[in-house]
Design an enzyme around this catalytic site. Structure first.
Site, PDB file in Angstrom:
ATOM      1  N   GLY A 201       0.815  -1.211   0.000  1.00  0.00           N
ATOM      2  CA  GLY A 201       0.000   0.000   0.000  1.00  0.00           C
ATOM      3  C   GLY A 201       0.845   1.255   0.000  1.00  0.00           C
ATOM      4  O   GLY A 201       2.074   1.201   0.160  1.00  0.00           O
TER       5      GLY A 201
ATOM      6  N   LEU B 241       1.194   3.677   2.197  1.00  0.00           N
ATOM      7  CA  LEU B 241       1.953   3.892   3.429  1.00  0.00           C
ATOM      8  C   LEU B 241       3.014   2.813   3.601  1.00  0.00           C
ATOM      9  O   LEU B 241       4.155   3.110   3.982  1.00  0.00           O
ATOM     10  CB  LEU B 241       1.013   3.912   4.633  1.00  0.00           C
ATOM     11  CG  LEU B 241       1.695   4.035   6.005  1.00  0.00           C
ATOM     12  CD1 LEU B 241       2.540   5.300   6.089  1.00  0.00           C
ATOM     13  CD2 LEU B 241       0.661   3.994   7.127  1.00  0.00           C
TER      14      LEU B 241
ATOM     15  N   THR C 241      -7.530   5.857  12.408  1.00  0.00           N
ATOM     16  CA  THR C 241      -8.098   6.867  11.518  1.00  0.00           C
ATOM     17  C   THR C 241      -8.922   7.919  12.243  1.00  0.00           C
ATOM     18  O   THR C 241      -9.459   7.660  13.338  1.00  0.00           O
ATOM     19  CB  THR C 241      -8.984   6.166  10.471  1.00  0.00           C
ATOM     20  OG1 THR C 241      -9.685   7.136   9.675  1.00  0.00           O
ATOM     21  CG2 THR C 241     -10.038   5.287  11.149  1.00  0.00           C
TER      22      THR C 241
ATOM     23  N   TYR D 229     -16.597   1.376   8.201  1.00  0.00           N
ATOM     24  CA  TYR D 229     -15.143   1.496   8.250  1.00  0.00           C
ATOM     25  C   TYR D 229     -14.695   2.090   9.581  1.00  0.00           C
ATOM     26  O   TYR D 229     -13.807   1.554  10.258  1.00  0.00           O
ATOM     27  CB  TYR D 229     -14.648   2.360   7.094  1.00  0.00           C
ATOM     28  CG  TYR D 229     -13.200   2.765   7.203  1.00  0.00           C
ATOM     29  CD1 TYR D 229     -12.186   1.837   6.996  1.00  0.00           C
ATOM     30  CD2 TYR D 229     -12.842   4.074   7.525  1.00  0.00           C
ATOM     31  CE1 TYR D 229     -10.848   2.208   7.110  1.00  0.00           C
ATOM     32  CE2 TYR D 229     -11.514   4.447   7.648  1.00  0.00           C
ATOM     33  CZ  TYR D 229     -10.523   3.516   7.438  1.00  0.00           C
ATOM     34  OH  TYR D 229      -9.204   3.875   7.562  1.00  0.00           O
TER      35      TYR D 229
END
Length: 295
Positions: free
Chosen positions: A10, A12, A100, A124
Site C-alpha cells: 500500500g 503507506l 483513523t 469502516y
C-alpha cells in the site's frame, strides 16, 4: 530486531519500507503467507516468526465499499489486530496499530484530542474503533500497544485523492468537490517516519498509548483540489486545471457517512517525540514533484 509490516504494497507500507534506515529486519510477507482476512493465517504467522514489533498498516480502506462488504472489512480491520494482540501478549511483542480520524463522528468544532471518546458513523470507522478498543483491552496494561491515528493520507503512489484529482483535472473543465468537510491531510512519507520514531522511542509512550499525526493546517477537500490543480500547472503535468466547484456533502451522495469535522490534535505526539508537523501545502507540493519524477 524484527518488525513485521502488514500492507507493505500500500501507499503507506511502501514509504515505511523506503524510510527504514536498516536498523531493523523488516518482514514483508506475501498474502499467501499472511492473509489479514484469515485469522488462522494471522495466528500462525506470528507464532512462527515472533516479530518484536508489528506495524499494522494493512487495512480495508474503501470507506464506501465497507458498507457492502462488512464481514471482510471487520475481518481485516478488527479481527486481525485482535489476533495479533492475543499472540504477541504471550511473548512480549509490540503492536503499532494504524487508525483513523473516522473513529470520530465529526460533530465537534475543535481538533480531537487523543483521549476524546470515539463515536464512528460508518462501517469502516466502526471497524477501526473496535480494533482500538479490543487491542487496548488486551495489550494496554503491558505497554505493548501504540495506536497511531491519522487522516486524509496521500502519497506519490496508490489510489488516493491526489492521483484522482490529477486525472480529473486533465479530463474535466469543471470539477465539483466537497467543501464542507474539514480535516487535515497527511503525507505518507511523513507518517512513515513517525512510525519509525514511535518504534525507536517506544518507552516514551508508555503512558500515551494513542498518538495523532497529520500535516499542519486545517483544510477541506475543495481546498486541496484547487491546490493540486495549481501545483500541477506549475510542474506542467497539465496545461490547464479544471475549475473546482465547491459543493455540499449532501449534494455528493456516498454509501458511507463522513465526519464533517475530523481534525486531529497532534500536540501530545509532537511534544513527546520532539517532532514538528509539516505544512500541508508544502507536503502537497513535494508529493506532486515526486509524481513528476516518476512520470
Amino acid at each position: 530486531m524484527k518488525v513485521l509490516l502488514t500492507g507493505s504494497s500500500g501507499q503507506l507500507g511502501r514509504e515505511i519500507i523506503n524510510s527504514n534506515d536498516d536498523c531493523y529486519e523488516v518482514l514483508i510477507p506475501s498474502r499467501d503467507k499472511l492473509d489479514l482476512s484469515n485469522q488462522l493465517s494471522c495466528e500462525k504467522y506470528i507464532k512462527e516468526n515472533k516479530p518484536d514489533y508489528i506495524i499494522n498498516a494493512g487495512a480495508f480502506t474503501s470507506v464506501d465499499k465497507a458498507e457492502i462488504e462488512k464481514d471482510l472489512c471487520y475481518a481485516i480491520n478488527t479481527q486481525a489486530p485482535i489476533t495479533f494482540s492475543k499472540v504477541i501478549k504471550e511473548y512480549g511483542g509490540k503492536l503499532l496499530q494504524i487508525s483513523t480520524d473516522y473513529v470520530f463522528d465529526g460533530k465537534g468544532g475543535i481538533p480531537y484530542k487523543t483521549k476524546d471518546s470515539t463515536n464512528p458513523i460508518s462501517v469502516y470507522g466502526n471497524s477501526k474503533a473496535d480494533a482500538e478498543e479490543n487491542t487496548k483491552n488486551i495489550l494496554k496494561e503491558n505497554s505493548q500497544l501504540v495506536i497511531l491515528r491519522t487522516s486524509w493520507l496521500m502519497g506519490k503512489t496508490g489510489n488516493n485523492f491526489i492521483n484522482t484529482m490529477l486525472k480529473f483535472h486533465k479530463q474535466m473543465k469543471e470539477l465539483p468537490v466537497v467543501f464542507d468537510q474539514k480535516g487535515a491531510m497527511t503525507s505518507t512519507s511523513d507518517l512513515a517516519k513517525v512510525c519509525w520514531e514511535i518504534i525507536k522511542n517506544w518507552s516514551l509512550l508508555k503512558n500515551h498509548h494513542i498518538c495523532h499525526w497529520t500535516c499542519d493546517g486545517i483544510t477541506s477537500w475543495y481546498d486541496i483540489a484547487v491546490e493540486i490543480g495549481e501545483i500541477a500547472e506549475k510542474f506542467n503535468l497539465i496545461k490547464k486545471s479544471a475549475k473546482v466547484i465547491p459543493i455540499r456533502s449532501k449534494d455528493y451522495k456516498t454509501l458511507a457517512k463522513r465526519p464533517y469535522y475530523s481534525v486531529l490534535d497532534c500536540h501530545s505526539t509532537k511534544n513527546i517525540l520532539n517532532l514538528k508537523p509539516k505544512p500541508w501545502k508544502g507536503e502537497l507540493n513535494k508529493i506532486i514533484s515526486q509524481i513528476v519524477e516518476i512520470n
